[in-house]
Design a protein around this motif. Structure first.
Motif, PDB file in Angstrom:
ATOM      1  N   LEU B  56      35.564  -4.765 -22.144  1.00  0.00           N
ATOM      2  CA  LEU B  56      36.131  -3.535 -21.840  1.00  0.00           C
ATOM      3  C   LEU B  56      36.458  -3.591 -20.275  1.00  0.00           C
ATOM      4  O   LEU B  56      35.504  -3.655 -19.677  1.00  0.00           O
ATOM      5  CB  LEU B  56      35.498  -2.278 -22.318  1.00  0.00           C
ATOM      6  CG  LEU B  56      36.396  -0.858 -22.117  1.00  0.00           C
ATOM      7  CD1 LEU B  56      37.510  -0.869 -23.138  1.00  0.00           C
ATOM      8  CD2 LEU B  56      35.396   0.147 -22.265  1.00  0.00           C
ATOM      9  N   VAL B  63      34.494  -4.819 -15.509  1.00  0.00           N
ATOM     10  CA  VAL B  63      34.462  -5.470 -16.771  1.00  0.00           C
ATOM     11  C   VAL B  63      33.084  -5.303 -17.554  1.00  0.00           C
ATOM     12  O   VAL B  63      32.224  -5.599 -16.979  1.00  0.00           O
ATOM     13  CB  VAL B  63      34.790  -7.006 -16.840  1.00  0.00           C
ATOM     14  CG1 VAL B  63      34.894  -7.512 -18.025  1.00  0.00           C
ATOM     15  CG2 VAL B  63      35.952  -7.073 -16.110  1.00  0.00           C
ATOM     16  N   LEU B  64      33.084  -4.572 -18.560  1.00  0.00           N
ATOM     17  CA  LEU B  64      31.954  -4.425 -19.541  1.00  0.00           C
ATOM     18  C   LEU B  64      32.074  -5.519 -20.635  1.00  0.00           C
ATOM     19  O   LEU B  64      32.613  -5.279 -21.677  1.00  0.00           O
ATOM     20  CB  LEU B  64      31.918  -3.023 -20.004  1.00  0.00           C
ATOM     21  CG  LEU B  64      31.686  -1.810 -19.009  1.00  0.00           C
ATOM     22  CD1 LEU B  64      31.864  -0.541 -19.831  1.00  0.00           C
ATOM     23  CD2 LEU B  64      30.688  -2.005 -18.161  1.00  0.00           C
ATOM     24  N   HIS B  65      31.220  -6.385 -20.590  1.00  0.00           N
ATOM     25  CA  HIS B  65      31.162  -7.446 -21.535  1.00  0.00           C
ATOM     26  C   HIS B  65      30.331  -6.782 -22.686  1.00  0.00           C
ATOM     27  O   HIS B  65      29.069  -6.520 -22.452  1.00  0.00           O
ATOM     28  CB  HIS B  65      30.779  -8.698 -21.107  1.00  0.00           C
ATOM     29  CG  HIS B  65      31.576  -9.354 -19.966  1.00  0.00           C
ATOM     30  ND1 HIS B  65      31.488  -9.253 -18.781  1.00  0.00           N
ATOM     31  CD2 HIS B  65      32.929  -9.989 -20.366  1.00  0.00           C
ATOM     32  CE1 HIS B  65      32.350  -9.874 -18.253  1.00  0.00           C
ATOM     33  NE2 HIS B  65      33.291 -10.325 -19.171  1.00  0.00           N
ATOM     34  N   ILE B  66      30.899  -6.813 -23.766  1.00  0.00           N
ATOM     35  CA  ILE B  66      30.193  -6.223 -25.042  1.00  0.00           C
ATOM     36  C   ILE B  66      29.648  -7.061 -26.120  1.00  0.00           C
ATOM     37  O   ILE B  66      30.442  -7.982 -26.474  1.00  0.00           O
ATOM     38  CB  ILE B  66      31.150  -5.084 -25.445  1.00  0.00           C
ATOM     39  CG1 ILE B  66      31.348  -3.987 -24.557  1.00  0.00           C
ATOM     40  CG2 ILE B  66      30.134  -4.444 -26.951  1.00  0.00           C
ATOM     41  CD1 ILE B  66      32.726  -3.159 -24.856  1.00  0.00           C
TER      42      ILE B  66
END
Lengths: 77, 77
Positions: B56, B63-66
Motif C-alpha cells: 500500500l 510504502v507499507l509492504h503487506i
C-alpha cells in the motif's frame, strides 16, 4: 466496526508503520499493543497468527504483516 | 485525504490483503493497481519504493509492504 489491533515492538520500522496505519484507519479504530512491554500478550498474538512485527490484526481475524521489524521469536525474553 | 494506492498482482495473498485493506480504509480511499496487467505502472511503483506485492502506497508517500506475495522483480515480463 470492531477495532483492529496494531502490534509493534518500538522499533523504528514499527513506529513509522504505526503512524501510517493510524492516519489511514483512524486512531479510534485501532488498539496499539507494544509486545516488548506487554510480554503477556505475545502468546495471544501468536495464537492469532502473528509471525512478526509490525502487524495489524483485523477485526475479522486476519493478520497483515507490514514491512518487517522483528520476528516474534526475538521478542521473547 | 488523497487516495492510497494498493498494488497487487492477482495472487491469493494479494486478493486476501486487498479485501482487508478495502474494508479497513474504505473503497473510496484506495486505488487498486494490478501490476501483472498494468506493466507500465511497474516503473512508477518501483520509483515510489515498492519492493514486493501486495503493498500500500500511502498518501504521504510511504510504502507499507503487506505480507508477501511476490517480488516486484518477478512481475517484469
Amino acid at each position: 466496526m470492531n477495532k483492529s489491533i496494531f502490534y509493534h515492538a518500538g522499533c523504528p520500522v514499527c513506529v513509522s508503520a504505526e503512524q501510517d496505519i493510524i492516519s489511514l484507519i483512524g486512531e479510534q479504530n485501532v488498539q496499539i499493543i507494544h509486545l516488548g512491554e506487554q510480554q503477556d500478550q505475545i502468546q495471544v498474538a501468536e495464537t492469532a497468527g502473528l509471525k512478526s512485527v509490525p502487524a495489524l490484526l483485523t477485526p475479522n481475524g486476519n493478520v497483515l504483516h507490514i514491512n518487517f521489524g522483528a520476528s516474534i521469536e526475538d521478542l521473547k525474553n
